[in-house]
Design a protein around this motif. Structure first.
Motif, short mmCIF file in Angstrom:
data_model
loop_
_atom_site.label_atom_id
_atom_site.label_comp_id
_atom_site.label_asym_id
_atom_site.label_seq_id
_atom_site.Cartn_x
_atom_site.Cartn_y
_atom_site.Cartn_z
N VAL A 19 1.12 -1.21 0.00
CA VAL A 19 -0.11 0.03 0.12
C VAL A 19 0.66 1.25 -0.02
CG1 VAL A 19 -1.78 1.42 1.45
CG2 VAL A 19 -2.05 -1.00 1.07
N LEU A 20 0.51 2.07 -0.88
CA LEU A 20 1.31 3.44 -1.18
C LEU A 20 0.45 4.56 -0.56
CD1 LEU A 20 3.56 5.34 -2.04
CD2 LEU A 20 2.21 5.47 -4.26
N ARG A 21 0.83 5.11 0.89
CA ARG A 21 0.07 6.16 1.25
C ARG A 21 0.42 7.28 0.83
NH1 ARG A 21 -2.28 4.36 6.22
NH2 ARG A 21 -3.39 6.22 6.18
N LEU A 26 -3.11 13.50 -1.83
CA LEU A 26 -4.15 13.02 -2.61
C LEU A 26 -5.33 12.55 -1.88
CD1 LEU A 26 -4.16 12.46 -5.88
CD2 LEU A 26 -3.62 10.36 -5.35
N ASN A 27 -5.18 11.75 -0.90
CA ASN A 27 -6.48 10.74 -0.17
C ASN A 27 -6.94 11.42 1.04
OD1 ASN A 27 -4.97 7.63 -1.27
ND2 ASN A 27 -6.44 8.93 -2.14
N HIS A 28 -6.06 12.40 1.64
CA HIS A 28 -6.92 12.81 2.91
C HIS A 28 -6.85 14.32 2.97
CE1 HIS A 28 -8.32 12.66 6.91
NE2 HIS A 28 -7.05 12.46 7.56
N SER A 98 -12.89 -4.38 -2.50
CA SER A 98 -12.06 -3.39 -1.94
C SER A 98 -10.50 -3.71 -1.64
CB SER A 98 -12.53 -2.50 -0.75
OG SER A 98 -11.51 -1.85 -0.06
N PHE A 99 -9.48 -3.20 -2.42
CA PHE A 99 -8.10 -3.62 -2.44
C PHE A 99 -7.52 -3.33 -1.04
CE2 PHE A 99 -3.47 -2.55 -2.25
CZ PHE A 99 -3.09 -3.62 -3.09
N THR A 100 -7.93 -1.93 -0.47
CA THR A 100 -7.24 -1.79 1.02
C THR A 100 -7.84 -2.44 2.10
OG1 THR A 100 -8.50 0.34 0.26
CG2 THR A 100 -5.97 0.64 0.25
N ILE A 123 -12.69 8.28 -13.45
CA ILE A 123 -11.58 8.82 -12.80
C ILE A 123 -11.36 8.15 -11.76
CG2 ILE A 123 -10.60 11.07 -11.95
CD1 ILE A 123 -10.35 11.27 -14.76
N ASP A 124 -10.10 7.84 -11.46
CA ASP A 124 -10.10 7.19 -10.09
C ASP A 124 -8.34 7.48 -9.47
OD1 ASP A 124 -10.79 6.06 -7.44
OD2 ASP A 124 -11.11 4.02 -8.24
N ASP A 125 -8.19 7.54 -8.15
CA ASP A 125 -7.15 7.76 -7.51
C ASP A 125 -6.03 6.56 -7.90
OD1 ASP A 125 -8.23 5.93 -5.82
OD2 ASP A 125 -7.58 6.79 -4.22
N PHE A 126 -6.37 5.38 -7.76
CA PHE A 126 -5.49 4.26 -7.97
C PHE A 126 -5.97 3.04 -8.74
CE2 PHE A 126 -3.26 5.74 -4.15
CZ PHE A 126 -2.09 5.35 -4.12
N LEU A 127 -5.17 2.41 -9.61
CA LEU A 127 -5.68 1.05 -10.16
C LEU A 127 -4.52 0.08 -9.78
CD1 LEU A 127 -6.85 -0.44 -12.30
CD2 LEU A 127 -5.41 0.52 -13.95
N ALA A 128 -4.98 -0.94 -9.14
CA ALA A 128 -4.36 -1.95 -8.49
C ALA A 128 -4.74 -3.34 -9.27
CB ALA A 128 -4.48 -2.22 -7.06
N ASN A 129 -5.71 -3.99 -8.63
CA ASN A 129 -6.19 -5.28 -9.40
C ASN A 129 -7.42 -4.99 -10.43
OD1 ASN A 129 -4.41 -7.06 -8.09
ND2 ASN A 129 -5.83 -6.94 -6.13
N GLY A 130 -7.96 -3.73 -10.39
CA GLY A 130 -8.69 -3.25 -11.34
C GLY A 130 -10.20 -3.65 -11.04
N CYS A 131 -10.57 -3.98 -9.76
CA CYS A 131 -11.68 -4.27 -9.20
C CYS A 131 -12.89 -3.01 -9.32
CB CYS A 131 -11.94 -4.98 -7.84
SG CYS A 131 -10.93 -6.55 -7.71
N ALA A 132 -12.30 -1.96 -8.77
CA ALA A 132 -13.29 -0.76 -8.92
C ALA A 132 -13.45 -0.58 -10.42
CB ALA A 132 -12.43 0.46 -7.96
N LEU A 133 -12.52 -0.19 -11.20
CA LEU A 133 -12.74 0.10 -12.47
C LEU A 133 -13.66 -1.02 -13.23
CD1 LEU A 133 -10.72 2.37 -13.02
CD2 LEU A 133 -9.89 1.05 -14.97
N GLU A 155 -1.06 4.20 -11.04
CA GLU A 155 -1.22 2.97 -11.55
C GLU A 155 0.04 1.77 -10.77
OE1 GLU A 155 -1.70 2.12 -15.55
OE2 GLU A 155 -1.55 -0.15 -15.39
N LYS A 156 -0.20 0.95 -10.20
CA LYS A 156 0.54 0.08 -9.80
C LYS A 156 0.57 -0.77 -10.90
CE LYS A 156 -1.29 -0.35 -5.56
NZ LYS A 156 -1.43 -0.91 -4.21
N ALA A 157 1.52 -0.83 -11.57
CA ALA A 157 1.49 -1.52 -12.99
C ALA A 157 2.07 -2.98 -12.89
CB ALA A 157 2.61 -0.80 -13.88
#
Ligand code: 5GP
Length: 190
Positions: A19-21, A26-28, A98-100, A123-133, A155-157
């Motif tokens: 997890v990148l905080r 950006l997030n808080h 949820s990834f987090t 538009i979203d802040d992070f792309l990890a496993n792609g579930c949200a998208l 994007e966590k490529a």
């Protein structure tokens, strides 16, 4: 986007557990001037594309999407995470893991706000496993609207989301792509 990458290196904190905080900009606590630069960059990337709505997911996507929308002059619709078991009527729904948090929630968008003639930018802040998208793309498909593409801030490529979505033919544009990261090494960009 160099400005964003520099900020991630300066203020991002890599936690155990992949997890990148980025809470400090950006997030808080949200750096609106940075968000404006992000908005201009997505506008430039999607130049020439007709877009009628921006779609995001609560909570962390909303602030970014609102600033980005100022450069597209379109409304923002955000998918709500439905926590109760009885669903309201008249909604499009999808399941998102949820990834987090590791939990699964049902996301909902009212049928009033996505129509078949809409052309949508996610538009979203992070792309990890792609579930949200994937959940958002499913809702767009259900509505009959057109998914023009997605604009992702980070994007966590090395996770499967970006590749899987692009393989489905979805245009995914990310402003910072992380190749690898660890608390010891920090962030390495792709
Ligand atoms: P995905 O559904 O692609 O696995 O994960 C996307 C969502 O998980 C994003 O909306 C974001 O809120 C959250 N997320 C994924 N990875 C990270 C991360 O490294 N840091 C933070 N702060 N959020 C993340």
């Amino acid at each position: 986007m160099q400005l964003l990458k520099d900020r991630i290196v300066k203020d991002g904190i890599v936690k155990e557990g992949n997890v990148l905080r980025v809470d400090s900009f950006l997030n808080h606590c949200m750096d609106i001037e940075l968000f404006q630069e992000i908005g201009k960059e997505f506008r430039r990337i999607y130049e020439g594309e007709e877009i009628t709505k921006i779609l995001t997911i609560e909570a962390s996507g909303i602030g970014i999407a609102c600033i980005v929308a100022q450069y597209f002059h379109v409304p923002v619709v955000f998918a709500k995470k439905n926590r109760s078991s009885n669903l309201p009527d008249h909604v499009y729904t999808s399941q998102v893991q949820s990834f987090t948090h590791g939990t699964t929630s049902c996301i909902v968008v009212s049928k009033d706000f996505l129509k078949p003639d809409d052309r949508v930018l996610i538009i979203d802040d992070f792309l990890a496993n792609g579930c949200a998208l994937e959940g958002l793309a499913e809702i767009i498909q259900e509505s009959g609207a057109t998914l023009v593409g997605a604009g992702i801030v980070i994007e966590k490529a090395y996770q499967r989301g970006g590749q899987a979505l692009r393989a489905k033919g979805i245009r995914v544009e990310s402003l910072a792509r992380i190749q690898e990261m660890s608390p010891e090494k920090g962030v390495v960009f792709a």
